[in-house]
Design an enzyme around this catalytic site. Structure first.
Site, short mmCIF file in Angstrom:
data_model
loop_
_atom_site.label_atom_id
_atom_site.label_comp_id
_atom_site.label_asym_id
_atom_site.label_seq_id
_atom_site.Cartn_x
_atom_site.Cartn_y
_atom_site.Cartn_z
N LYS A 153 0.85 -1.19 0.00
CA LYS A 153 0.00 0.00 0.00
C LYS A 153 0.89 1.25 0.00
CE LYS A 153 -4.19 -1.85 0.42
NZ LYS A 153 -5.33 -1.54 -0.46
N LYS B 82 -14.52 -6.63 -5.99
CA LYS B 82 -14.76 -6.82 -4.55
C LYS B 82 -16.21 -7.31 -4.38
CE LYS B 82 -10.74 -5.09 -3.24
NZ LYS B 82 -10.64 -3.76 -2.64
#
Length: 336
Positions: A153, A250
């Site tokens: 990230k 997702k």
């Protein structure tokens, strides 16, 4: 059909930070659907970015409890069609859809991947996510969990320095997720430098609605670009085909396995790579994702690995990055 709703507060092993938020706990809703001696389990996590809480999902579902419990269940697809007519958010629909799929497979006595006619002879290995933190902590997290693929990230003032520092400690494949934090110029500039550092692809570098910027990036980046925040529901897939190399689906955002299966087919027809990602779910949500593995190019299903304590048994990941499927139907979930 009997409906039971359970709220859990999942405690993370480490503070999890991305470019826009940090958290130590993850609220999660578990839906249990019981019929003919079998119980199916589904999950959807709360998400402040999308203004979703467990309480809001419970209110939605409770409002139509009687209709849900008296529904004549036949297939998950018909169930999903019924749910979409009720005006529920995709997060609530996801939890109900996943529970229905798990229940359906258990009633049939087959895992979902078999019902769908796919083979476990070949499927991708999940990445393990390293959230934003001071560099020494990111290195420590990586060393704590040796893994062949890491998702890093980013979205800081020191992104390149972070990747260079991490690269000194592993030969693993890197994937970069900037969570909408970069500009067009940053992305195009960073891509060749990151490619030299063993980065496989970039995930959602620009803001979700910056389609003009993504068109520039896709024509100038030396690395593939995967859509996440820009690809939420089925109707987004076609637009992503002109602006990305692939999509990250997702389940919570699109509304469960039923639309995800359609999104996978549509993406493949458009020549897009397909990834499915998690939202720090427990093994309940991860086991549902795992049923899709034979259909995927990439997967991010490490959510349960990030927890101090899991709430279920099902598909699990070994320390050698192997995926182990249980020998029971549906998604293979048993709630602890």
């Amino acid at each position: 059909m009997q409906l039971t709703l359970k709220k859990y507060v999942l405690h993370l092993k480490h503070t999890f930070s991305i470019s826009r938020e940090s958290h130590d706990f993850q609220d999660s809703l578990i839906v249990c659907l019981s019929l003919d001696g079998c119980t199916g389990y589904g999950e959807a996590t709360a998400n402040p970015y999308y203004n979703i809480s467990v309480e809001s999902m419970i209110r939605e579902i409770e409002d139509i409890r009687n209709e849900l419990e008296t529904y004549d269940f036949s297939t998950p697809e018909a169930w999903h069609g019924f749910l979409t007519q009720k005006g529920l958010t995709n997060f609530a629909i996801c939890a109900l859809d996943l529970a229905a799929h798990d229940l359906y497979g258990k009633l049939k006595g087959k895992p979902l991947h078999q019902i769908w006619g796919t083979s476990l002879n070949h499927y991708p290995t999940t990445n393990y996510t390293i959230g934003i933190a001071p560099i020494e902590k990111m290195i420590a997290k990586m060393q704590e969990t040796p893994w062949p693929i890491y998702k890093i990230k980013l979205g800081t003032a020191d992104d390149l320095a972070i990747v260079r520092a991490l690269r000194e400690h592993t030969d693993a494949v890197f994937r970069i997720d900037a969570n909408c934090a970069w500009t067009v110029e940053e992305t195009i500039h960073n891509a060749p430098l990151l490619k030299e550092l063993g980065v496989e692809f970039l995930e959602q570098p620009l803001h979700a609605d910056n389609w003009e910027g993504m068109e520039k990036v896709i024509h100038h980046s030396v690395l593939p670009i995967i859509a996440d925040e820009s690809c939420i529901v089925e109707s987004d897939v076609e637009k992503c085909g002109l602006h990305f190399s692939g999509i990250n689906i997702k389940l919570t955002k699109c509304g469960g396995l039923t639309p995800a299966l359609r999104m996978i087919k549509k993406a493949k027809r458009l020549g897009l790579k397909v990834m499915v990602g998690c939202m720090t779910e427990s093994t309940v949500g991860i086991s549902a994702i795992a049923q899709l593995l034979p259909q995927l190019d990439y997967v991010d299903m490490d959510g349960a690995m990030l927890l101090k304590e899991d709430i279920a048994e099902g598909v699990r990941l070994t320390a050698k990055a192997e995926t182990v499927f249980p020998n029971i139907g549906g998604s293979g979930i048993v709630l602890n």
